[in-house]
Scaffold this active site. Structure first.
Site, PDB file in Angstrom:
ATOM      1  N   CYS A 129      -9.700 -34.780   4.011  1.00 55.22           N
ATOM      2  CA  CYS A 129     -11.107 -34.342   3.907  1.00 55.22           C
ATOM      3  C   CYS A 129     -11.800 -34.881   2.662  1.00 55.22           C
ATOM      4  CB  CYS A 129     -11.183 -32.825   3.931  1.00 55.22           C
ATOM      5  SG  CYS A 129     -10.539 -32.130   5.455  1.00 55.22           S
TER       6      CYS A 129
ATOM      7  N   HIS B 247     -17.789 -30.318   0.778  1.00 59.89           N
ATOM      8  CA  HIS B 247     -17.043 -30.438   2.035  1.00 59.89           C
ATOM      9  C   HIS B 247     -17.259 -29.159   2.841  1.00 59.89           C
ATOM     10  CE1 HIS B 247     -13.981 -31.052   4.941  1.00 59.89           C
ATOM     11  NE2 HIS B 247     -13.123 -30.188   4.425  1.00 59.89           N
TER      12      HIS B 247
ATOM     13  N   ASN C 226     -15.971 -28.267  10.630  1.00 64.72           N
ATOM     14  CA  ASN C 226     -15.283 -29.155   9.682  1.00 64.72           C
ATOM     15  C   ASN C 226     -14.923 -30.455  10.403  1.00 64.72           C
ATOM     16  OD1 ASN C 226     -13.523 -30.447   7.949  1.00 64.72           O
ATOM     17  ND2 ASN C 226     -12.290 -28.625   7.500  1.00 64.72           N
TER      18      ASN C 226
HETATM   19  O1  UT7 Z   1     -10.634 -29.002   5.333  1.00 64.53           O
HETATM   20  C1  UT7 Z   1      -9.363 -28.922   4.769  1.00 64.53           C
HETATM   21  C2  UT7 Z   1      -9.221 -27.756   3.927  1.00 64.53           C
HETATM   22  N1  UT7 Z   1      -9.169 -26.556   4.730  1.00 64.53           N
HETATM   23  C3  UT7 Z   1      -9.721 -25.457   4.265  1.00 64.53           C
HETATM   24  O2  UT7 Z   1     -10.337 -25.456   3.236  1.00 64.53           O
HETATM   25  C4  UT7 Z   1      -9.493 -24.172   5.050  1.00 64.53           C
HETATM   26  C5  UT7 Z   1      -9.182 -23.052   4.100  1.00 64.53           C
HETATM   27  N2  UT7 Z   1      -8.847 -21.772   4.753  1.00 64.53           N
HETATM   28  C6  UT7 Z   1      -9.772 -21.036   5.426  1.00 64.53           C
HETATM   29  O3  UT7 Z   1     -10.904 -21.448   5.588  1.00 64.53           O
HETATM   30  C7  UT7 Z   1      -9.359 -19.677   5.894  1.00 64.53           C
HETATM   31  O4  UT7 Z   1      -8.147 -19.311   5.307  1.00 64.53           O
HETATM   32  C8  UT7 Z   1      -9.245 -19.543   7.433  1.00 64.53           C
HETATM   33  C9  UT7 Z   1     -10.610 -19.626   8.046  1.00 64.53           C
HETATM   34  C10 UT7 Z   1      -8.341 -20.631   7.982  1.00 64.53           C
HETATM   35  C11 UT7 Z   1      -8.663 -18.178   7.791  1.00 64.53           C
HETATM   36  O5  UT7 Z   1      -9.437 -17.135   7.229  1.00 64.53           O
HETATM   37  P1  UT7 Z   1      -8.751 -15.968   6.396  1.00 64.53           P
HETATM   38  O6  UT7 Z   1      -9.823 -15.072   5.994  1.00 64.53           O
HETATM   39  O7  UT7 Z   1      -7.943 -16.609   5.298  1.00 64.53           O
HETATM   40  O8  UT7 Z   1      -7.863 -15.254   7.454  1.00 64.53           O
HETATM   41  P2  UT7 Z   1      -6.278 -15.056   7.479  1.00 64.53           P
HETATM   42  O9  UT7 Z   1      -5.591 -16.301   7.860  1.00 64.53           O
HETATM   43  O10 UT7 Z   1      -5.872 -14.383   6.230  1.00 64.53           O
HETATM   44  O11 UT7 Z   1      -6.142 -14.028   8.662  1.00 64.53           O
HETATM   45  C12 UT7 Z   1      -6.731 -12.708   8.580  1.00 64.53           C
HETATM   46  C13 UT7 Z   1      -6.559 -11.999   9.915  1.00 64.53           C
HETATM   47  C14 UT7 Z   1      -5.152 -12.110  10.473  1.00 64.53           C
HETATM   48  O12 UT7 Z   1      -4.866 -10.885  11.123  1.00 64.53           O
HETATM   49  P3  UT7 Z   1      -3.922  -9.794  10.421  1.00 64.53           P
HETATM   50  O13 UT7 Z   1      -2.626 -10.476  10.182  1.00 64.53           O
HETATM   51  O14 UT7 Z   1      -4.646  -9.422   9.169  1.00 64.53           O
HETATM   52  O15 UT7 Z   1      -3.870  -8.696  11.447  1.00 64.53           O
HETATM   53  C15 UT7 Z   1      -5.239 -13.202  11.501  1.00 64.53           C
HETATM   54  O16 UT7 Z   1      -4.285 -13.063  12.536  1.00 64.53           O
HETATM   55  O17 UT7 Z   1      -7.413 -12.630  10.892  1.00 64.53           O
HETATM   56  C16 UT7 Z   1      -6.627 -12.993  12.023  1.00 64.53           C
HETATM   57  N3  UT7 Z   1      -7.202 -14.199  12.596  1.00 64.53           N
HETATM   58  C17 UT7 Z   1      -8.165 -14.181  13.539  1.00 64.53           C
HETATM   59  N4  UT7 Z   1      -8.799 -13.177  14.161  1.00 64.53           N
HETATM   60  C18 UT7 Z   1      -9.736 -13.496  15.055  1.00 64.53           C
HETATM   61  C19 UT7 Z   1      -6.902 -15.496  12.292  1.00 64.53           C
HETATM   62  N5  UT7 Z   1      -7.661 -16.322  13.016  1.00 64.53           N
HETATM   63  C20 UT7 Z   1      -8.449 -15.536  13.796  1.00 64.53           C
HETATM   64  C21 UT7 Z   1      -9.441 -15.806  14.743  1.00 64.53           C
HETATM   65  N6  UT7 Z   1     -10.060 -14.747  15.350  1.00 64.53           N
HETATM   66  N7  UT7 Z   1      -9.810 -17.057  15.077  1.00 64.53           N
END
Ligand code: UT7
Length: 362
Positions: A117, A257, A287
């Protein structure tokens, strides 16, 4: 002797016509519009459907055609094409070679640059240094990715994040006080475990097993990537701002980004820049990896004025990251007005429709 610098003299872009919205996404995986908007900030993304049999070079080629039209540059005057992409059409030959061949850029050399990226930042820096050497006068820098080609639509943690698209800039010499002024770039190699594609390269060659195990898709652990992205992009932006006396009062635009709206806001907050000075298009572009920064320029071109101070920043797999300081060199509104509708063929959006969609999603 006057110092030669490299400036951006034009922007072109292209996004596929198919729009995958959050409602459709919620039918593919267990998610919702509310969750995606709140946690990522994406409403819709453009997708180059696999049945079209097209790759990243197709999108870049369309962007370059628009750039050539807008800048009125003769194809024979282009000396190099550098493509920042993680999703080349093939391992080889390069995406650049396909673009050069199809657009008949007969005096150009070119190559692909894989900085994930952050690739567009690295490619712009490379092109600028070719130009500063005095040897090259016209280089096209493309950034774009066909992210849907390596997105696992069974994994709700990653599939809502990504979209497809490409854009490009022309870089040319200048002796005025405009162009790429400074840059800070790093790679640490520590990010592998959190963000990678396991198979398909020379270590884990493609096999039935790698396909069955779905190893040809993006693997990401969101939380650590998020943390590193905020810290490293903020740090890079602060360094660049400090050593160039840039403050919230003289920065016209931060161009981050487009990985997550919360990351973009956090980076802008760190240097105190208001949100209306931050280029944001994640809501309708998602993205697009190497495409996010030039696609921002493509959409915001009408608002850019000569002398505007821009800070770009990006972060990606590797980890790769950095920030660039650029002074804009031309009246963007006049150039954007040249953007011709004929480049948007049947079934594809016009720029006007594009803005309407954006307003609807605001
Ligand atoms: O471009 C390259 C660089 N990439 C980035 O910069 C991405 C960086 N990371 C992020 O943007 C975020 O970490 C994500 C968008 C990928 C995820 O968001 P988050 O707030 O960090 O969520 P998480 O992974 O901590 O998950 C929180 C909860 C989980 O449920 P539990 O375990 O708390 O019950 C996930 O299972 O959200 C759940 N979850 C979802 N729920 C509904 C994960 N994905 C989804 C989804 N819909 N699509």
């Amino acid at each position: 002797m006057e110092r030669i610098n490299a400036m951006i003299t034009g922007v072109g872009g292209y996004v596929p016509d198919y729009i995958l919205d959050n409602e459709e996404m919620s039918r593919i995986v267990d998610t919702s519009d509310e969750w995606i908007m709140e946690r990522i900030g994406v409403k819709t993304r453009h997708i180059l459907k696999p049945e079209q049999g097209r790759g990243t070079s197709y999108m870049m080629k369309r962007a370059v055609r628009q750039l050539l039209y807008k800048t009125q540059a003769e194809p024979d005057s282009i000396e190099a094409v550098i493509c920042a992409t993680t999703t080349p059409d093939f391992h080889f030959p390069s995406t650049a070679s396909l673009i050069i061949g199809e657009l008949k850029l007969r005096n150009a050399f070119g190559f692909d640059m894989e900085g994930a990226c952050a690739g567009f930042l690295y490619a712009m820096e490379a092109a600028a240094n070719y130009i500063r050497s005095g040897r090259y006068k016209r280089i096209i820098v493309c950034g774009g990715d066909h992210m849907s080609s390596m997105t696992n639509y069974q994994d709700r943690n990653t599939c809502p994040i990504f979209g497809d698209g490409a854009a490009c800039v022309m870089m040319e010499p200048t002796t005025e006080e405009v162009g790429l002024m400074d840059g800070f770039y790093r790679v640490d190699g520590e990010g592998y475990e959190y963000l990678h594609m396991e198979a398909g390269g020379s270590r884990n060659v493609p096999s039935h097993e790698t396909v069955d195990k779905r190893l040809h898709f993006v693997y990401q652990e969101g939380r650590p990537v998020f943390k590193h992205a905020v810290t490293k992009m903020s740090d890079a932006v602060e360094r660049i701002a400090k050593r160039n006396n840039l403050t919230k009062d003289n920065i016209a635009w931060v161009v981050p980004h487009q990985a997550n709206i919360r990351i973009e806001s956090a980076v802008a907050r760190r240097i105190g820049v208001e949100e209306d000075h931050v280029m944001i298009n994640i809501d309708h572009m998602a993205n697009t990896s190497g495409g996010t920064l030039p696609l921002c320029l493509w959409e915001y071109e009408p608002q850019l004025k000569k002398g505007d101070k821009l800070i770009f920043t990006a972060f990606g797999a590797g980890f790769t990251w950095g920030a660039s300081y650029l002074i804009w060199g031309y009246d963007g509104a006049a150039e954007a007005a040249k953007s011709p509708a004929q480049f948007y063929k049947e079934g594809e959006m016009t720029r006007e429709e594009w803005y309407k969609l954006r307003a609807k999603n605001a």
